[in-house]
Scaffold this active site. Sequence first.
Site, PDB file in Angstrom:
ATOM      1  N   ARG A  88       0.807  -1.206   0.000  1.00 53.32           N
ATOM      2  CA  ARG A  88       0.000   0.000   0.000  1.00 53.32           C
ATOM      3  C   ARG A  88       0.844   1.262   0.000  1.00 53.32           C
ATOM      4  NH1 ARG A  88      -4.983  -1.709   1.815  1.00 53.32           N
ATOM      5  NH2 ARG A  88      -6.543  -0.131   2.034  1.00 53.32           N
ATOM      6  N   ARG A 127     -22.061  -0.328   1.028  1.00 53.81           N
ATOM      7  CA  ARG A 127     -21.458  -1.646   1.231  1.00 53.81           C
ATOM      8  C   ARG A 127     -21.963  -2.285   2.522  1.00 53.81           C
ATOM      9  NH1 ARG A 127     -15.149  -2.342   0.951  1.00 53.81           N
ATOM     10  NH2 ARG A 127     -15.141  -0.654   2.476  1.00 53.81           N
ATOM     11  N   ARG A 171      -9.471   8.144   3.621  1.00 52.86           N
ATOM     12  CA  ARG A 171      -8.882   6.952   2.986  1.00 52.86           C
ATOM     13  C   ARG A 171      -8.534   7.230   1.526  1.00 52.86           C
ATOM     14  NH1 ARG A 171     -13.467   3.037   3.985  1.00 52.86           N
ATOM     15  NH2 ARG A 171     -12.327   1.594   2.651  1.00 52.86           N
TER      16      ARG A 171
END
Length: 217
Positions: A88, A127, A171
């Site tokens: 990441r 989600r 994020r």
Amino acid sequence: MRLVLVGPPGAGKGTQAEFIAEHFGIPKISTGDIFRANVSGGTDLGQLAKKYMDAGDLVPDEVTNAMVRDRLGQDDAREGFLLDGFPRNVAQAGELDGILAALGSKLTVVLDLEVEHDEVVRRLSGRRTCKKCGHVWHIEFDPPSRPDVCDKCDGELYHRDDDYPETVRHRLDVYAAQTAPLIEYYGGRGQVVSIDALGTVEDVTERAIGALTPFAD
Ligand code: AP5
Ligand code: MG
């Protein structure tokens, strides 16, 4: 096949990882899922990771790298794997190179899921994730037949703590600053294949498998 999936939060990495891993017969290794399992299990690792995850920040590299080194050393990952959520940042990518070199192997390909900002916000806000099997649903785009119950395992569905708007924004910033540079890192070695991640889940799976098949042994 030794495969890394990259793409912003909500691009569909977890959704596609299930299908891609099954198609190529490789284990799916999701660092986010491993952290979440540790959070629900109340382990020391989970307690440490939760602070960072809830804020939408990356868990420190030394913790994440050690976890991945351990997982990639297990027997089922010897012939291939799909990594979802790792590396990441460029430091983790360097670490992955080292882990694989020590195991006498190297990365095959990086699949980059391209999707625009507004779409990822829509995907994350609807989600629902299964507590038991980890399958990912969407209340509008891929709804389960019963509200808040997983069709696959009857587990309870929940809204991830990091899917609220402010954390999602953060994020996405973390992705742009730390993770997006990986496309250049791997692109410079000719290891990146990018696909359009818009369209139905099935459309994207078909594109992903089509793009990856030339790399299969
Ligand atoms: P992680 O769990 O990896 O989260 P993420 O990268 O933010 O990605 P998401 O899981 O949110 O999105 P996704 O791309 O998997 O999308 P999904 O398939 O669910 O990481 C969480 C946290 O853990 C990090 O913030 C960090 O703190 C920590 N962490 C993890 N790895 C780390 C690392 N290496 N280093 C440090 N820290 C780390 O799809 C989203 C929704 O869209 C679903 O509802 C789905 O049903 C729907 N959907 C999917 N595809 C489609 C489609 N084609 N059309 C319509 N809807 C769709
Ligand atoms: Mg995911």
